[in-house]
Design an enzyme around this catalytic site. Sequence first.
Site, PDB file in Angstrom:
ATOM      1  N   ASP A 341      22.332  -6.339  51.240  1.00 38.38           N
ATOM      2  CA  ASP A 341      22.644  -5.316  52.239  1.00 38.38           C
ATOM      3  C   ASP A 341      21.580  -4.246  52.160  1.00 38.38           C
ATOM      4  O   ASP A 341      20.956  -4.068  51.114  1.00 38.38           O
ATOM      5  CB  ASP A 341      23.983  -4.650  51.897  1.00 38.38           C
ATOM      6  CG  ASP A 341      25.161  -5.507  52.263  1.00 38.38           C
ATOM      7  OD1 ASP A 341      24.982  -6.381  53.114  1.00 38.38           O
ATOM      8  OD2 ASP A 341      26.245  -5.293  51.694  1.00 38.38           O
ATOM      9  N   ASP A 662      30.136  -5.860  50.581  1.00 37.85           N
ATOM     10  CA  ASP A 662      31.067  -4.803  50.180  1.00 37.85           C
ATOM     11  C   ASP A 662      32.357  -4.848  50.992  1.00 37.85           C
ATOM     12  O   ASP A 662      33.444  -4.840  50.456  1.00 37.85           O
ATOM     13  CB  ASP A 662      30.408  -3.416  50.227  1.00 37.85           C
ATOM     14  CG  ASP A 662      29.576  -3.189  51.479  1.00 37.85           C
ATOM     15  OD1 ASP A 662      29.730  -3.971  52.440  1.00 37.85           O
ATOM     16  OD2 ASP A 662      28.793  -2.232  51.515  1.00 37.85           O
ATOM     17  N   ASP A 666      33.083  -9.427  54.287  1.00 36.14           N
ATOM     18  CA  ASP A 666      31.944 -10.048  53.599  1.00 36.14           C
ATOM     19  C   ASP A 666      32.412 -11.119  52.609  1.00 36.14           C
ATOM     20  O   ASP A 666      31.614 -11.927  52.140  1.00 36.14           O
ATOM     21  CB  ASP A 666      31.149  -8.998  52.804  1.00 36.14           C
ATOM     22  CG  ASP A 666      30.363  -8.074  53.711  1.00 36.14           C
ATOM     23  OD1 ASP A 666      30.135  -8.466  54.867  1.00 36.14           O
ATOM     24  OD2 ASP A 666      29.983  -6.970  53.269  1.00 36.14           O
ATOM     25  N   GLU A 731      16.749 -34.404   9.374  1.00 33.41           N
ATOM     26  CA  GLU A 731      17.669 -34.717   8.273  1.00 33.41           C
ATOM     27  C   GLU A 731      18.088 -36.188   8.300  1.00 33.41           C
ATOM     28  O   GLU A 731      18.040 -36.901   7.287  1.00 33.41           O
ATOM     29  CB  GLU A 731      18.925 -33.835   8.382  1.00 33.41           C
ATOM     30  CG  GLU A 731      18.658 -32.387   8.027  1.00 33.41           C
ATOM     31  CD  GLU A 731      19.745 -31.438   8.515  1.00 33.41           C
ATOM     32  OE1 GLU A 731      20.880 -31.880   8.751  1.00 33.41           O
ATOM     33  OE2 GLU A 731      19.442 -30.238   8.682  1.00 33.41           O
TER      34      GLU A 731
HETATM   35  P1  ATP Z   1      24.469  -2.612  55.559  1.00 30.96           P
HETATM   36  O1  ATP Z   1      25.099  -3.875  56.056  1.00 30.96           O
HETATM   37  O2  ATP Z   1      23.094  -2.761  55.132  1.00 30.96           O
HETATM   38  O3  ATP Z   1      25.313  -1.891  54.558  1.00 30.96           O
HETATM   39  P2  ATP Z   1      25.167  -0.844  57.662  1.00 30.96           P
HETATM   40  O4  ATP Z   1      25.923   0.114  56.830  1.00 30.96           O
HETATM   41  O5  ATP Z   1      24.283  -0.249  58.691  1.00 30.96           O
HETATM   42  O6  ATP Z   1      24.247  -1.738  56.857  1.00 30.96           O
HETATM   43  P3  ATP Z   1      27.558  -1.584  58.930  1.00 30.96           P
HETATM   44  O7  ATP Z   1      28.358  -0.808  57.974  1.00 30.96           O
HETATM   45  O8  ATP Z   1      28.050  -2.901  59.405  1.00 30.96           O
HETATM   46  O9  ATP Z   1      26.156  -1.844  58.366  1.00 30.96           O
HETATM   47  O10 ATP Z   1      27.293  -0.637  60.193  1.00 30.96           O
HETATM   48  C1  ATP Z   1      26.774  -1.138  61.413  1.00 30.96           C
HETATM   49  C2  ATP Z   1      26.504  -0.005  62.355  1.00 30.96           C
HETATM   50  O11 ATP Z   1      27.725   0.676  62.656  1.00 30.96           O
HETATM   51  C3  ATP Z   1      25.592   1.066  61.777  1.00 30.96           C
HETATM   52  O12 ATP Z   1      24.257   0.797  62.037  1.00 30.96           O
HETATM   53  C4  ATP Z   1      26.044   2.314  62.502  1.00 30.96           C
HETATM   54  O13 ATP Z   1      25.390   2.435  63.735  1.00 30.96           O
HETATM   55  C5  ATP Z   1      27.506   2.062  62.756  1.00 30.96           C
HETATM   56  N1  ATP Z   1      28.318   2.749  61.749  1.00 30.96           N
HETATM   57  C6  ATP Z   1      28.180   2.701  60.427  1.00 30.96           C
HETATM   58  N2  ATP Z   1      29.119   3.428  59.808  1.00 30.96           N
HETATM   59  C7  ATP Z   1      29.896   3.957  60.784  1.00 30.96           C
HETATM   60  C8  ATP Z   1      31.060   4.787  60.802  1.00 30.96           C
HETATM   61  N3  ATP Z   1      31.612   5.220  59.675  1.00 30.96           N
HETATM   62  N4  ATP Z   1      31.584   5.117  61.990  1.00 30.96           N
HETATM   63  C9  ATP Z   1      31.043   4.667  63.121  1.00 30.96           C
HETATM   64  N5  ATP Z   1      29.971   3.882  63.195  1.00 30.96           N
HETATM   65  C10 ATP Z   1      29.385   3.521  62.038  1.00 30.96           C
END
Ligand code: ATP
Length: 930
Positions: A341, A662, A666, A731
């Site tokens: 990730d 995480d 996943d 041995e």
């Molecule tokens: P990784 O998979 O490397 O951890 P990531 O955190 O960007 O990356 P996701 O958590 O799936 O992956 O997030 C995907 C997208 O969703 C992000 O690029 C962001 O634009 C949006 N996002 C992330 N966190 C939030 C949140 N708490 N609320 C709303 N949108 C979010």
Amino acid sequence: MVQEQHVSEVAEMNMEKWFARTAEEVVAFWQTNPVEGLNSNEVKKRLDKYGLNEMTEKETVAWWKKLLFQFQDFMVLVLLGATLISALLGEFVDAVTILAIVIINAVLGFFQEYRAEQSMQALKNLTAPTARVIRNGFVQQVPARELVPGDILALEAGDKLSADGRLTEVHDLEVEEAALTGESLPVRKFADKQYSEDIALGDRKNMVYAGTSVTRGRGRAVICATAMMTEVGHIAGMIQAAESEETPLEKRLEHLGHWLVWGCLAICLVVVFTGVLKGESLFLMCMSGISLAVAAIPEGLPAIVTVALALGVQRMIRRNAIIRKLPAVETLGCTTVICSDKTGTLTQNVMTARRIYTAGRAYDVTGAGYDIKGQFTHNNQESNVNQEAQLRQCLLIGSLCNNSVLKQNNVPITGLWRKRDTMGWSIEGDPTEGALLVAAAKAGLWRDELEKKMRRIREFPFESERRRMSVVYRQENGSQVLYVKGAPDTILDLCTKYDSGTGVKDLLPENKAEITKAHEEMTVQALRVLAVAYKPVLPSENDLSAEDWEQKLVFAGLVGMIDPPREEAREAILLCRQAGIKTVMITGDHPNTATAVAAELRMFKEDSNKALTGKELDALNDLELARIINNVTVYARVSPAHKLRIVKALKAKGHIVAMTGDGVNDAPAVKEADIGVAMGGTGTDVTKEASSMILADDNFATIVAAIEEGRGIYDNIRKFIRYLLSCNIGEVLTMFVAALLGLPLPLLPVQILWVNLVTDGLPAMALGVDSNSNDIMYRAPRNPAESVFSRGLGLKIVSRGLQIGFSTLLVFALTYFYQNDLSLARTMALCTLVFCQLFHVFDCRSEIFTIFEIGFWSNKYLLMAVLCSACMQLAIIYQPFLREVFATAPMSLFDWLMVLTVAGWTFILSGLKYLVLRRHAPVRSRFSRV
Ligand code: ATP
């Protein structure tokens, strides 16, 4: 007494049909507070009253029983039988000596196993489940065994439940209850429902049960049953922890062990027969045969493998990698691809908003980390947020559509406690949301204050698949607003209007293009960008689903935040490249952001400079994917389902894949990977359970450290296999060839057992804890199908075995024929055999370098073990009583010179070679990485 009271309480708890009561009734029954939870004193009292939240443990085996198990081994029993016979025949000295050796061996074996068990137990404790509860008004992570009835559980997607509870609050909560009901589809849960008392377990939708896991949403529940009183506690058989797994290598060695036993027994029989035919006494030959079998069969092998694995695992823990499944230790050394990730693993996950875009205006945000000191500037001029309505609206949405908590010196910050000028700011929850809270705080907007005038009535939590989160707030005048934040490409598709600064206008294609351009500009600077939007909603629509609600939104702005790459990740990626391991980034983030971060981390090799998005991945069939997969370094805007496809495709290409994860979704990909890696900090329980390794610090570099240790452990196992087997061949060969040549017995039974004791015990164990070789991350990954004897090890073992055997025979024959003294010849043979092995143990430290190149003093345990064995050997020759017992004869200086030259000539030669060559070829420095 306490026990009785507990039983009656338990009966009372059991009779209660919590699902037939309202949440308020259950809360009142357990005298708790759904907002503040219990206080520490009350928790302590309840722990005393109800006991720990643990299933009844399996009975542990007493240590003396384990010691006795050591004598259960077939060969040991044969030896004990032989001891009895010698005693009956009046050979008391032999009987007592053999008995003493058997006992010492058993005690050694016992300690090896005990140590391995202790390490494994420590490991289990490290991965013990935890739970999030509200106590003293704060959300806290506590060991699941300390949960008590009345505790308020704070549930999130990915949590595994450790107690039964009645729900008091839900937001889109869904729970997978297959372990309990067999129903594999997640069940939607409600807090405000009540059921009749006879309803089936699977239909109690206002309850959550231990052993099940949250697949979606959030919620709170008051714990009503713990430990054996939970529903799962009633189901017999499910309560015992799974048995520990044997690793493939352990299984293979066990198989090899069987072959060796039969091979050795056959040879021993030949030795016995030829001896008897030659006129030796049947008793002496039987004793010799049995002793030889005991010495030749490497019975310590499985125990040393376990010790090496256990100690290696301890080393990994010190480097923040917690192994959940032992076979993973072996597989680690074979890893060819690490899929990681981005956020938090390759980057620091300390987000700071840097840029905010509203229609037509861009602001820079100053400040560092989570510190709330900072300003908003537009064209280098400070902006007053109160006069910039669009900017204020963006910050307000970011603050309200948010579940994180801003803390100062670990205390959640509300009302009067804000001290703007002090340090120690941190975040509890999602760092992306934390950055939004901090940005809002820089403008004086605090969620708790805003919430005095409005109340959150609904929430659609963030999910990686949806890439957005929304909340509905009801204002004092009864009007309602939906606030949304998420990935800009997703949010923009849902918007039909935008906030222009002079009112809400229709979002025309040219406005969209402008916003997209601003978005792209931020992403190429490696910023992670979120869009914020809103829409007034009617109370009559309150039952609508997220998808129905998140339509026709008003676009408010974009927030760009930095998440710096981890310094150590850059080094680790380089190290992986040297070690023949490819690093792949898999992220939900925008392809530009992902590519920019990957470039900063120097992940791209010229020929594999490729980024693929989830959409592009969907358009490829399996064959097309297989064709390009080796050239893809970044997967962006992918959802967890894509991860599974990527793992499968890589595995089909013959890769050994480590995959991090995480979120709850996943878990399938983590399970499918050869090495499933879960995050210790941000990982959900469900993903941790599917994983074979947990990173305590969520850091990419830790995976690489674990791979290095995995390679080291396998190396060490090969080292002592090489040592034990070549010595045992030596041995057996000594006795066998002597028998074939018609020579007298070169070693008496007690002497054979003595060799086994001084050489197989401590030195072999010291090899098992040897430090990693300098070239360990400069080799290609090991092929998992390769035999443990591959890469020339088998040949090395046999040739050294031959050398040891013939050296011993040579010394024996020369002394016997030229000095005509059988007792001295046996003593010399014994010394040659022992010292051949004590010199050989140093060679076994590396398959490439000599002991002088890797550093003579670098394994102190080995030096001590060898010194100890050498002293013991001297003792049986020069201590009169022991000399009597082991039937040895004193040796002259010349005798010693002969023994040491024959036993150590290879050692002496490599020392001389090193002295001559080291000035010209400093081999070690080629691999030093400081
Ligand atoms: P990784 O998979 O490397 O951890 P990531 O955190 O960007 O990356 P996701 O958590 O799936 O992956 O997030 C995907 C997208 O969703 C992000 O690029 C962001 O634009 C949006 N996002 C992330 N966190 C939030 C949140 N708490 N609320 C709303 N949108 C979010």
